[in-house]
Design a protein around this motif. Structure first.
Motif, short mmCIF file in Angstrom:
data_model
loop_
_atom_site.label_atom_id
_atom_site.label_comp_id
_atom_site.label_asym_id
_atom_site.label_seq_id
_atom_site.Cartn_x
_atom_site.Cartn_y
_atom_site.Cartn_z
N LEU A 35 0.81 -1.22 0.00
CA LEU A 35 0.00 0.00 0.00
C LEU A 35 0.84 1.27 0.00
CD1 LEU A 35 -3.03 -1.05 2.21
CD2 LEU A 35 -2.84 -0.96 -0.27
N GLN A 36 1.95 1.26 0.73
CA GLN A 36 2.81 2.45 0.73
C GLN A 36 3.39 2.68 -0.66
OE1 GLN A 36 5.44 1.45 4.07
NE2 GLN A 36 4.88 3.43 4.95
N LEU A 37 3.79 1.59 -1.28
CA LEU A 37 4.36 1.68 -2.63
C LEU A 37 3.32 2.25 -3.60
CD1 LEU A 37 6.74 0.88 -4.55
CD2 LEU A 37 5.52 -1.25 -4.94
N VAL A 38 2.11 1.72 -3.51
CA VAL A 38 1.03 2.18 -4.38
C VAL A 38 0.81 3.67 -4.18
CG1 VAL A 38 -1.48 2.06 -4.73
CG2 VAL A 38 -0.14 -0.04 -4.55
N ASP A 39 0.91 4.08 -2.93
CA ASP A 39 0.71 5.48 -2.59
C ASP A 39 1.78 6.37 -3.21
OD1 ASP A 39 -1.26 6.78 -1.10
OD2 ASP A 39 0.29 7.46 0.31
N ARG A 40 3.02 5.89 -3.21
CA ARG A 40 4.16 6.69 -3.70
C ARG A 40 4.19 6.81 -5.21
NH1 ARG A 40 7.82 3.92 -0.48
NH2 ARG A 40 8.78 3.05 -2.32
N LEU A 41 3.82 5.74 -5.90
CA LEU A 41 3.95 5.74 -7.36
C LEU A 41 2.80 6.51 -8.00
CD1 LEU A 41 4.78 1.96 -7.99
CD2 LEU A 41 6.38 3.86 -7.88
N SER A 42 3.09 7.09 -9.14
CA SER A 42 1.99 7.64 -9.94
C SER A 42 1.28 6.45 -10.59
CB SER A 42 2.54 8.56 -11.03
OG SER A 42 3.21 7.78 -12.00
N LEU A 43 0.10 6.68 -11.14
CA LEU A 43 -0.63 5.59 -11.78
C LEU A 43 0.20 4.98 -12.91
CD1 LEU A 43 -3.17 3.87 -12.05
CD2 LEU A 43 -4.07 5.58 -13.63
N ASP A 44 0.85 5.84 -13.71
CA ASP A 44 1.66 5.32 -14.81
C ASP A 44 2.78 4.42 -14.31
OD1 ASP A 44 0.12 6.64 -16.63
OD2 ASP A 44 1.50 8.32 -16.91
N GLU A 45 3.42 4.85 -13.22
CA GLU A 45 4.53 4.05 -12.67
C GLU A 45 4.01 2.73 -12.12
OE1 GLU A 45 7.57 7.52 -11.13
OE2 GLU A 45 5.75 7.14 -9.99
#
Length: 149
Positions: free
Chosen positions: A104-114
């Motif tokens: 979840l933290q990773l998902v939060d940090r990345l942009s949708l494209d990333e």
């Protein structure tokens, strides 16, 4: 001898007719190919037989391709991660959110494209490598420096 195939109104040789019949002497029902998965956002690719994940973006009215997977479950997970990115806690996911606690933290940090790029890389197998090669820039990874926290 010949028999009448009533469905098609044609005469066909006995042996073909017998071969077509099931063990109880009935014509077997045609098997529809399994196109739609039990999982949200997942469909089966007709030619490759791989499970593909897509998510629909309301803002753009377009579907985003999330990769082709060997298992239905992995495709379902890919959809979930994208759904969480887009909708947060309101996302309707295939699996319970605690399955993704570590991401979840990773998902939060990345942009949708990333996130989409990362998820596609997870889509293993030969398809994954081919997709990565077709990236716009080869061997370039993007680390945005965020301004203002």
């Amino acid at each position: 001898g010949m028999k009448l195939d009533e469905g098609r109104g044609v005469m066909i040789p006995d042996d073909i007719f017998v071969a077509a019949l099931g063990p109880r002497g009935e014509m077997p029902p045609p098997q529809p190919p399994k196109r739609h998965s039990q999982y949200r956002g997942v469909t089966k690719h007709r030619r490759s037989g791989r499970w593909e994940a897509h998510i629909w973006l309301k803002e753009t009215g377009k579907q985003v391709y999330l990769g082709g997977y060997d298992t239905e479950e992995h495709a379902g997970e890919a959809y979930d991660l994208a759904a969480i990115k887009i909708k947060g806690d309101r996302a309707q996911t295939n699996f319970p959110l605690d399955r993704y606690a570590q991401y979840l933290q990773l998902v939060d940090r990345l942009s949708l494209d990333e996130l989409v790029a990362a998820v596609r890389q997870q889509a293993g197998g030969a398809g994954g490598a081919a997709q990565r090669q077709s990236s716009q820039y080869r061997g370039v990874s993007h680390h945005p420096k965020r301004k203002g926290g």
